[in-house]
Scaffold this motif. Structure first.
Motif, PDB file in Angstrom:
ATOM      1  N   GLN A 119     -15.950 -39.438  28.600  1.00 39.23           N
ATOM      2  CA  GLN A 119     -14.540 -39.095  28.765  1.00 39.23           C
ATOM      3  C   GLN A 119     -14.452 -37.633  28.357  1.00 39.23           C
ATOM      4  O   GLN A 119     -15.062 -37.231  27.361  1.00 39.23           O
ATOM      5  CB  GLN A 119     -13.691 -39.960  27.835  1.00 39.23           C
ATOM      6  N   ILE A 120     -13.745 -36.806  29.120  1.00 42.43           N
ATOM      7  CA  ILE A 120     -13.827 -35.370  28.869  1.00 42.43           C
ATOM      8  C   ILE A 120     -13.094 -35.000  27.585  1.00 42.43           C
ATOM      9  O   ILE A 120     -13.645 -34.350  26.713  1.00 42.43           O
ATOM     10  CB  ILE A 120     -13.262 -34.590  30.075  1.00 42.43           C
ATOM     11  N   VAL A 121     -11.819 -35.442  27.463  1.00 43.79           N
ATOM     12  CA  VAL A 121     -11.041 -35.041  26.295  1.00 43.79           C
ATOM     13  C   VAL A 121     -11.496 -35.817  25.081  1.00 43.79           C
ATOM     14  O   VAL A 121     -11.836 -36.994  25.161  1.00 43.79           O
ATOM     15  CB  VAL A 121      -9.543 -35.281  26.547  1.00 43.79           C
ATOM     16  N   GLY A 122     -11.504 -35.179  23.933  1.00 43.32           N
ATOM     17  CA  GLY A 122     -11.918 -35.820  22.697  1.00 43.32           C
ATOM     18  C   GLY A 122     -12.257 -34.700  21.748  1.00 43.32           C
ATOM     19  O   GLY A 122     -12.800 -33.695  22.167  1.00 43.32           O
ATOM     20  N   TYR A 123     -11.852 -34.815  20.493  1.00 41.31           N
ATOM     21  CA  TYR A 123     -12.155 -33.728  19.584  1.00 41.31           C
ATOM     22  C   TYR A 123     -13.269 -34.145  18.646  1.00 41.31           C
ATOM     23  O   TYR A 123     -13.455 -35.320  18.350  1.00 41.31           O
ATOM     24  CB  TYR A 123     -10.921 -33.261  18.826  1.00 41.31           C
TER      25      TYR A 123
ATOM     26  N   SER B   5      -9.215 -20.077  16.244  1.00 38.53           N
ATOM     27  CA  SER B   5      -8.439 -18.826  16.248  1.00 38.53           C
ATOM     28  C   SER B   5      -8.637 -18.057  17.551  1.00 38.53           C
ATOM     29  O   SER B   5      -7.693 -17.438  18.055  1.00 38.53           O
ATOM     30  CB  SER B   5      -8.787 -17.946  15.056  1.00 38.53           C
ATOM     31  N   VAL B   6      -9.866 -18.120  18.113  1.00 36.13           N
ATOM     32  CA  VAL B   6     -10.091 -17.491  19.421  1.00 36.13           C
ATOM     33  C   VAL B   6      -9.174 -18.129  20.458  1.00 36.13           C
ATOM     34  O   VAL B   6      -8.469 -17.453  21.229  1.00 36.13           O
ATOM     35  CB  VAL B   6     -11.566 -17.659  19.847  1.00 36.13           C
ATOM     36  N   PHE B   7      -9.163 -19.449  20.435  1.00 31.74           N
ATOM     37  CA  PHE B   7      -8.360 -20.184  21.415  1.00 31.74           C
ATOM     38  C   PHE B   7      -6.876 -19.902  21.203  1.00 31.74           C
ATOM     39  O   PHE B   7      -6.129 -19.688  22.164  1.00 31.74           O
ATOM     40  CB  PHE B   7      -8.652 -21.672  21.269  1.00 31.74           C
ATOM     41  N   PHE B   8      -6.473 -19.855  19.918  1.00 32.89           N
ATOM     42  CA  PHE B   8      -5.068 -19.569  19.625  1.00 32.89           C
ATOM     43  C   PHE B   8      -4.675 -18.208  20.187  1.00 32.89           C
ATOM     44  O   PHE B   8      -3.619 -18.056  20.800  1.00 32.89           O
ATOM     45  CB  PHE B   8      -4.821 -19.601  18.121  1.00 32.89           C
ATOM     46  N   LEU B  42       3.423 -23.792  24.470  1.00 35.11           N
ATOM     47  CA  LEU B  42       3.962 -24.423  23.264  1.00 35.11           C
ATOM     48  C   LEU B  42       3.307 -25.779  23.035  1.00 35.11           C
ATOM     49  O   LEU B  42       2.938 -26.126  21.913  1.00 35.11           O
ATOM     50  CB  LEU B  42       5.473 -24.597  23.391  1.00 35.11           C
ATOM     51  N   ALA B  43       3.136 -26.548  24.135  1.00 31.95           N
ATOM     52  CA  ALA B  43       2.497 -27.859  24.007  1.00 31.95           C
ATOM     53  C   ALA B  43       1.076 -27.700  23.485  1.00 31.95           C
ATOM     54  O   ALA B  43       0.619 -28.485  22.640  1.00 31.95           O
ATOM     55  CB  ALA B  43       2.487 -28.566  25.353  1.00 31.95           C
ATOM     56  N   THR B  44       0.387 -26.655  23.963  1.00 33.90           N
ATOM     57  CA  THR B  44      -0.972 -26.408  23.467  1.00 33.90           C
ATOM     58  C   THR B  44      -0.948 -26.132  21.969  1.00 33.90           C
ATOM     59  O   THR B  44      -1.814 -26.607  21.222  1.00 33.90           O
ATOM     60  CB  THR B  44      -1.583 -25.215  24.209  1.00 33.90           C
ATOM     61  N   PHE B  45       0.059 -25.361  21.509  1.00 33.75           N
ATOM     62  CA  PHE B  45       0.155 -25.091  20.068  1.00 33.75           C
ATOM     63  C   PHE B  45       0.361 -26.382  19.291  1.00 33.75           C
ATOM     64  O   PHE B  45      -0.250 -26.582  18.243  1.00 33.75           O
ATOM     65  CB  PHE B  45       1.301 -24.118  19.774  1.00 33.75           C
ATOM     66  N   TYR B  46       1.219 -27.270  19.793  1.00 28.83           N
ATOM     67  CA  TYR B  46       1.413 -28.560  19.117  1.00 28.83           C
ATOM     68  C   TYR B  46       0.101 -29.316  19.022  1.00 28.83           C
ATOM     69  O   TYR B  46      -0.233 -29.876  17.972  1.00 28.83           O
ATOM     70  CB  TYR B  46       2.437 -29.416  19.868  1.00 28.83           C
ATOM     71  N   ALA B  47      -0.644 -29.320  20.140  1.00 26.40           N
ATOM     72  CA  ALA B  47      -1.918 -30.041  20.124  1.00 26.40           C
ATOM     73  C   ALA B  47      -2.861 -29.431  19.089  1.00 26.40           C
ATOM     74  O   ALA B  47      -3.586 -30.138  18.398  1.00 26.40           O
ATOM     75  CB  ALA B  47      -2.552 -30.019  21.511  1.00 26.40           C
ATOM     76  N   MET B  48      -2.836 -28.073  18.973  1.00 25.51           N
ATOM     77  CA  MET B  48      -3.727 -27.425  18.010  1.00 25.51           C
ATOM     78  C   MET B  48      -3.283 -27.663  16.575  1.00 25.51           C
ATOM     79  O   MET B  48      -4.079 -27.612  15.655  1.00 25.51           O
ATOM     80  CB  MET B  48      -3.779 -25.919  18.279  1.00 25.51           C
ATOM     81  N   LEU B  49      -1.969 -27.925  16.370  1.00 25.90           N
ATOM     82  CA  LEU B  49      -1.465 -28.230  15.031  1.00 25.90           C
ATOM     83  C   LEU B  49      -1.645 -29.703  14.699  1.00 25.90           C
ATOM     84  O   LEU B  49      -0.994 -30.223  13.793  1.00 25.90           O
ATOM     85  CB  LEU B  49       0.015 -27.867  14.935  1.00 25.90           C
ATOM     86  N   ASN B  50      -2.518 -30.389  15.457  1.00 27.95           N
ATOM     87  CA  ASN B  50      -2.811 -31.788  15.189  1.00 27.95           C
ATOM     88  C   ASN B  50      -1.602 -32.694  15.423  1.00 27.95           C
ATOM     89  O   ASN B  50      -1.410 -33.666  14.710  1.00 27.95           O
ATOM     90  CB  ASN B  50      -3.317 -31.949  13.757  1.00 27.95           C
ATOM     91  N   ALA B  51      -0.772 -32.354  16.404  1.00 28.59           N
ATOM     92  CA  ALA B  51       0.372 -33.196  16.748  1.00 28.59           C
ATOM     93  C   ALA B  51       0.344 -33.495  18.247  1.00 28.59           C
ATOM     94  O   ALA B  51       1.188 -33.019  19.002  1.00 28.59           O
ATOM     95  CB  ALA B  51       1.681 -32.520  16.364  1.00 28.59           C
TER      96      ALA B  51
END
Lengths: 364, 170
Positions: A119-123, B5-8, B42-51
């Motif tokens: 599955q591609i997504v996964g951390y 941080s690179v991704f951010f 913004l959605a990407t930021f939420y995902a990066m903030l573990n939400a």
């Protein structure tokens, strides 16, 4: 744990790139040959031969079609909104492809001693030292499917042509109404599994306890979901956006060359994606006989099920005539949506009295 | 510098550029599309903030529903490209407000203190039970009344819209 780059082990990167490439190539090849398969299958069902001139049994037909479209002249209507006109095919195509990121196309497989979930997504959880599934797979699928409408609406509006506009408006109304029924039809599955993760949903079905036959509620929900997704990807009998007899070609009337081809690809890629979602939610995903002892079989089962559902869609196209527009809306709002809600309520009541699934009831 | 941080930085650049495009595009449809891109960032930021749940909801509600409505409105009202109008007063007022907000944000970022999490919800609880499950439980127990009131409000809005549309027909 071997070499690490930027805090993540090397095998994670290699596995990720490999999985993305495999999934992408799989969808692209399926899209190319689905066009061929559709013409051939409908040909046989209507007692015709279908394409048979290019290559043995017409097998090179998709390549010939692609080359032809590639060399056609690119026409941009003078009065169109240029930017929206150019970007609409891209917006139609991208959500269809990126939905595949969350769909598990196989069990976790051991490659060179590493556990690689297919599955591609996964951390990567450095505490546990392996890749963990995100808990929102189904929401991601719903989010991406709600974006598909942009491409079609923009294409219809930016072309500045009456057929395109009517096609675009019809299609957006249709996609928005059927999205509701499809979204609600997934809810009974959540209620039985108790998780939004697609891996968990499949694990709840492992051992042939597929939701399509494991409970009467999920059977009805599965039927509603399948019909609603057919409507969402604009397949016959719900292909009103491009009803050839009334609207020339609907939202893509003004498109030519590769931009037209991209809409075509988007339609088939959407078909692959919704088939994969349907397989994951109701047909057990990669589950099948002997998959416990031979995990390498799981991607094959998944692909076989996806192809079966795509064959069904082609079969329906060869059999059923197109709905009228008001009938389509009436079915969506007055039949599918209420029945999805009723299924949710029945699932909740049955769960309260302890009846979840047949396998839970008889304990097999 | 780790990978996040690179991704951010990458996503932040896209977010700022698309937010600028929202206000600078001449064609309203292009502005709306740029706004969709901003919501994605913004959605990407939420995902990066573990939400991840917030990220999915951000896309479903804002990009998937509200922006479709906005684009429809622009299309059906046929708002055309804004051609060479002078907006000197609005421009001046907007810049003043923008600069003030920027200064306030700077003040919050430099002078503010990061508080520790308050309440029973801890990171361990979120990891063990999951975001979605926790939000669902709280919404249907502690915040049941506000939830129901909101749903009634939405129902009233829908009924009102239907009545307005019907009156026009007859």
């Amino acid at each position: 744990m071997g070499i690490e780059i930027l805090g993540l082990p090397l095998y994670y990167y290699i596995a990720m790139v490999a999985k993305v490439l495999i999934a992408f190539v799989f969808v692209l090849l399926t899209v190319a040959y689905a066009t061929y398969a559709e013409r051939k299958i409908i040909g046989f069902m209507q007692v015709r031969i279908g394409p048979n001139r290019t290559g043995p049994m017409g097998l090179l037909q998709p390549i010939a079609d692609g080359l032809k479209l590639f060399f056609k002249e690119e026409i941009i209507p003078a009065d169109s909104s240029k930017f929206a006109f150019l970007i609409a095919p891209l917006i139609a195509l991208i959500p269809a492809f990126i939905t595949f990121a969350v769909i598990p196309f196989g069990d976790t497989i051991k490659i060179f001693g590493y556990d690689v979930p297919l599955q591609i997504v996964g951390y990567y959880d450095s505490g546990v030292g392996k890749v963990v599934d995100m808990n929102i797979g189904v929401l991601y699928v719903l989010a991406m499917s709600s974006l598909g409408v942009y491409g079609i609406v923009l294409a219809g509006w930016a072309s500045n042509s009456k057929y395109s506009l009517i096609g675009g408006l019809r299609s957006s109304a249709q996609m928005i109404s059927y999205e509701l029924a499809a979204g609600l039809a997934i809810v009974p599955v959540f209620m039985l599994v108790g998780s939004l993760s697609l891996q968990e949903i499949i694990h709840a079905q492992v051992g042939m306890r597929w939701f399509i036959w494991n409970s009467p509620m999920t059977f009805i929900a599965g039927m509603i979901f399948y019909v609603a997704t057919l409507a969402e990807v604009n397949r016959t009998p719900f292909d009103l956006p491009e009803a050839e007899t009334e609207l020339v070609s609907g939202f893509c009337t003004e498109y030519s060359s590769m931009k037209y081809a991209m809409f075509f690809m988007a339609e088939y890629a959407n078909m692959v994606t919704v088939s994969a979602v349907m397989v994951t939610l109701f047909l057990g995903g990669w589950d099948g006989p002997f998959v416990g002892s031979l995990p390498w079989l799981s991607p094959l089962y998944f692909i076989a099920k996806v192809y079966f559902l795509m064959f069904m869609a082609m079969w329906i196209r060869a059999t059923v005539p197109r709905y009228r527009y008001d009938q389509l809306m009436a079915i969506g709002w007055k039949v599918m949506l209420p029945s999805a809600l009723v299924v949710i309520v029945i699932t909740a009541v049955a769960g309260y009295f302890g009846f979840y699934t047949f396998s839970g009831l008889f304990g097999y | 510098m780790d990978i996040s941080s690179v991704f951010f930085a990458l996503v932040a650049i896209v977010a700022v550029v698309s937010a600028l495009l929202v206000v600078t595009c001449k064609n309203p449809i292009n502005s709306a599309l740029a706004l969709v891109l901003t919501f994605f960032c913004l959605a990407t930021f939420y995902a990066m903030l573990n939400a991840p749940f917030m990220a999915a909801i951000q896309i479903i509600v804002y990009a998937g529903a509200i922006m479709v409505l906005v684009i429809f409105t622009i299309m059906l009202l046929n708002i055309r490209v804004d051609e060479n109008k002078k907006h000197s007063h609005q421009l001046a007022l907007g810049s003043v407000i923008g600069i003030i907000v920027l200064m306030m944000t700077g003040l919050v970022l430099t002078r503010g203190k990061v508080s520790q999490p308050v309440g029973d919800i801890t990171n361990e609880l979120i990891n063990s039970q999951g975001h979605t499950e926790l939000i669902g439980k709280v919404m249907f127990t502690d915040f049941l009344l506000p939830f129901e009131v909101t749903s009634i409000l939405l129902l009233v809005a829908i009924v009102g819209a239907v009545i307005l549309a019907k009156r026009k027909l007859s």
